[in-house]
Design an enzyme around this catalytic site. Structure first.
Site, PDB file in Angstrom:
ATOM      1  N   ASN A  97      91.386  23.542  56.918  1.00 24.78           N
ATOM      2  CA  ASN A  97      89.887  23.895  56.978  1.00 24.78           C
ATOM      3  C   ASN A  97      88.883  23.206  57.624  1.00 24.78           C
ATOM      4  O   ASN A  97      88.053  23.717  58.204  1.00 24.78           O
ATOM      5  CB  ASN A  97      89.425  24.169  55.640  1.00 24.78           C
ATOM      6  CG  ASN A  97      88.105  24.413  55.471  1.00 24.78           C
ATOM      7  OD1 ASN A  97      87.553  25.604  55.593  1.00 24.78           O
ATOM      8  ND2 ASN A  97      87.420  23.420  54.790  1.00 24.78           N
ATOM      9  N   TYR A 165      82.866  26.876  70.058  1.00 26.14           N
ATOM     10  CA  TYR A 165      83.692  27.470  68.870  1.00 26.14           C
ATOM     11  C   TYR A 165      84.502  28.585  68.979  1.00 26.14           C
ATOM     12  O   TYR A 165      85.743  28.441  68.198  1.00 26.14           O
ATOM     13  CB  TYR A 165      82.372  27.720  67.965  1.00 26.14           C
ATOM     14  CG  TYR A 165      82.622  28.228  66.526  1.00 26.14           C
ATOM     15  CD1 TYR A 165      83.149  27.072  65.529  1.00 26.14           C
ATOM     16  CD2 TYR A 165      82.792  29.506  66.101  1.00 26.14           C
ATOM     17  CE1 TYR A 165      83.467  27.632  64.471  1.00 26.14           C
ATOM     18  CE2 TYR A 165      83.070  29.737  64.718  1.00 26.14           C
ATOM     19  CZ  TYR A 165      83.440  28.799  63.763  1.00 26.14           C
ATOM     20  OH  TYR A 165      83.837  29.161  62.588  1.00 26.14           O
ATOM     21  N   LYS A 169      88.521  28.765  67.883  1.00 30.16           N
ATOM     22  CA  LYS A 169      89.158  29.519  66.853  1.00 30.16           C
ATOM     23  C   LYS A 169      90.191  30.544  67.544  1.00 30.16           C
ATOM     24  O   LYS A 169      91.239  30.945  66.879  1.00 30.16           O
ATOM     25  CB  LYS A 169      88.123  30.481  66.367  1.00 30.16           C
ATOM     26  CG  LYS A 169      87.157  29.528  65.521  1.00 30.16           C
ATOM     27  CD  LYS A 169      87.832  28.720  64.419  1.00 30.16           C
ATOM     28  CE  LYS A 169      86.972  27.715  63.376  1.00 30.16           C
ATOM     29  NZ  LYS A 169      87.884  26.825  62.580  1.00 30.16           N
TER      30      LYS A 169
END
Length: 262
Positions: A97, A165, A169
């Site tokens: 996470n 980002y 991802k």
């Protein structure tokens, strides 16, 4: 891996029947997941860079092991999983996470250092933790385990000015599929949860509550949903029996501009 019951009952030796390692457990989704797993009777290893924040998450639970760790440092990650094995004897689930949003900007405005830092934390950190988890899961008896990677709806559709980002991802999606494929002979499954607009600190970074930038240049206040609900989705994935694996789970705030974004 013993994941047939909705709650992890203690073994005869007094240890929880199921053990999870949660990275980024000092805040946000990681904190909510760690607390829910503890409430459900799991043994939880809480990893993160801030010991005080991890202690706050643990709240004195005897089933929690606070393990400060920088997921980008291989020796730190090795010590994290060694500590998990020493305390609990095994690792059944890794919730990968830990991550950051990184610098905002288009591809021609984000500096290389900020881009590389985002990849180092979000991708390399997840890779290092997954690699160590797989090593443990291969060796334990019974063999096997489950890895859950925290992706994002940005793994499907980006926000404006989020190149660092978004790239990180999309890389997590590749990592997830590779682990799932390579883990098959060893009873190791891997799935990805992509969460949109759960109420955490990152929403302030994006400006969701005040008006997040949209693809047409406008700003829109977007709906959010409680982080505890996101944690329940992670628990669902973690609690599947060994015969089943949730490869991909997409959870968003109802009505947020994701479907049809752009």
């Amino acid at each position: 891996m013993n994941t047939t019951d909705s709650a992890a009952q203690p073994t005869d030796g007094g240890l929880p029947a199921r053990i999870a390692v949660v990275t980024g457990a000092g805040s946000g989704i990681g904190r909510a997941v760690a607390r829910l797993f503890l409430a459900e009777g799991w043994g939880v290893v809480l990893a993160g860079r801030r010991a005080a924040a991890l202690e706050e998450t643990a709240a004195g639970s005897p089933q929690a092991l606070v393990a400060p760790c920088d997921v980008t440092v291989p020796d730190d990650v090795a010590r994290l999983f060694a500590a998990a094995r020493e305390r609990f004897g095994r690792v059944d689930v890794l919730f990968n996470n830990a991550g950051i949003f990184g610098p905002s900007g288009a591809v021609d405005t984000v500096d290389a250092a900020g881009f590389e830092e985002t990849l180092r934390i979000n991708v390399t950190g997840s890779f290092l933790c997954a690699a160590e988890a797989v090593r443990v899961m291969k060796e334990q008896e019974p063999q096997g385990g489950r890895i859950i990677n925290n992706g994002s709806i940005s793994a499907h559709s980006p926000r404006p000015l989020s190149v660092a980002y978004t790239v990180s991802k999309h890389a997590i999606s590749g990592l997830t599929k590779s682990i799932e494929l390579d883990g098959r002979p060893f009873g190791i499954t891997c799935g990805q949860i992509d969460i949109g607009n759960t109420r955490t600190e990152i929403m302030d970074v994006i400006g969701v509550g005040d008006g997040a930038l949209q693809a047409d240049g406008s700003r829109k206040v977007e709906p959010m949903f409680p982080v505890e609900d996101a944690a329940r989705a992670v628990l669902l994935m973690a609690s599947m029996p060994p015969s089943a694996s949730v490869g991909s789970l997409l959870v968003t705030a109802a009505g947020m501009p994701f479907v049809g974004r752009g």
